[in-house]
Design a protein around this motif. Structure first.
Motif, PDB file in Angstrom:
ATOM      1  N   UNK A  49       0.806  -1.215   0.000  1.00 28.51           N
ATOM      2  CA  UNK A  49       0.000   0.000   0.000  1.00 28.51           C
ATOM      3  C   UNK A  49       0.836   1.262   0.000  1.00 28.51           C
ATOM      4  N   UNK A  50       2.053   1.184   0.499  1.00 32.52           N
ATOM      5  CA  UNK A  50       2.946   2.348   0.508  1.00 32.52           C
ATOM      6  C   UNK A  50       3.745   2.474  -0.782  1.00 32.52           C
ATOM      7  N   UNK A  51       3.994   1.355  -1.440  1.00 34.04           N
ATOM      8  CA  UNK A  51       4.760   1.389  -2.691  1.00 34.04           C
ATOM      9  C   UNK A  51       3.871   1.798  -3.861  1.00 34.04           C
ATOM     10  N   UNK A  52       2.637   1.352  -3.867  1.00 30.64           N
ATOM     11  CA  UNK A  52       1.727   1.607  -4.980  1.00 30.64           C
ATOM     12  C   UNK A  52       1.531   3.095  -5.297  1.00 30.64           C
ATOM     13  N   UNK A  53       1.390   3.999  -4.316  1.00 21.68           N
ATOM     14  CA  UNK A  53       1.170   5.406  -4.657  1.00 21.68           C
ATOM     15  C   UNK A  53       2.326   6.035  -5.428  1.00 21.68           C
ATOM     16  N   UNK A  54       3.520   5.535  -5.217  1.00 18.79           N
ATOM     17  CA  UNK A  54       4.672   6.065  -5.960  1.00 18.79           C
ATOM     18  C   UNK A  54       4.451   5.841  -7.453  1.00 18.79           C
ATOM     19  N   UNK A  55       3.981   4.660  -7.796  1.00 15.61           N
ATOM     20  CA  UNK A  55       3.703   4.352  -9.200  1.00 15.61           C
ATOM     21  C   UNK A  55       2.456   5.079  -9.686  1.00 15.61           C
ATOM     22  N   UNK A  56       1.402   5.054  -8.899  1.00 15.23           N
ATOM     23  CA  UNK A  56       0.131   5.658  -9.318  1.00 15.23           C
ATOM     24  C   UNK A  56       0.252   7.168  -9.502  1.00 15.23           C
ATOM     25  N   UNK A  57       0.953   7.837  -8.603  1.00 15.89           N
ATOM     26  CA  UNK A  57       1.093   9.298  -8.704  1.00 15.89           C
ATOM     27  C   UNK A  57       1.883   9.704  -9.937  1.00 15.89           C
TER      28      UNK A  57
END
Length: 93
Positions: A49-57
């Motif tokens: 859940x913390x790694x995914x926003x880096x990609x999504x943003x």
């Protein structure tokens, strides 16, 4: 617009599964993250859940808009893009 909507729905689904959030909470977090607002009221607790926003943003509207702006400047506003031939734009004496 459709790509942004697809990314938001995909991210909300991801957070619903990984973090156990309701779809509304996951959608709220996804929009805040992808738009790079980031209110900070919701924080993912899992590593995924913390790694995914880096990609999504990196695929939200601001980065895509910046990429489109650079593309436009490189091709549309260039001397070759305006006339089809850069040699036509040289000053004559």
């Amino acid at each position: 617009m459709a790509l942004t909507a697809a990314i938001i729905v995909m991210a909300a689904t991801f957070y619903g599964i990984v973090e156990g959030w309701t779809f509304i909470d996951a959608m709220f977090f996804s929009v805040a993250t992808i738009s790079t607002v980031g209110y900070g009221d919701m924080v993912p607790e899992t590593v995924a859940g913390r790694v995914f926003p880096v990609t999504a943003a990196n695929h939200g509207p601001p980065p895509r808009g910046a990429a489109g702006y650079r593309w436009r400047n490189a091709f549309v506003d260039s001397p070759v893009g305006k006339s089809g031939d850069a040699s036509n734009n040289q000053a004559t004496d």
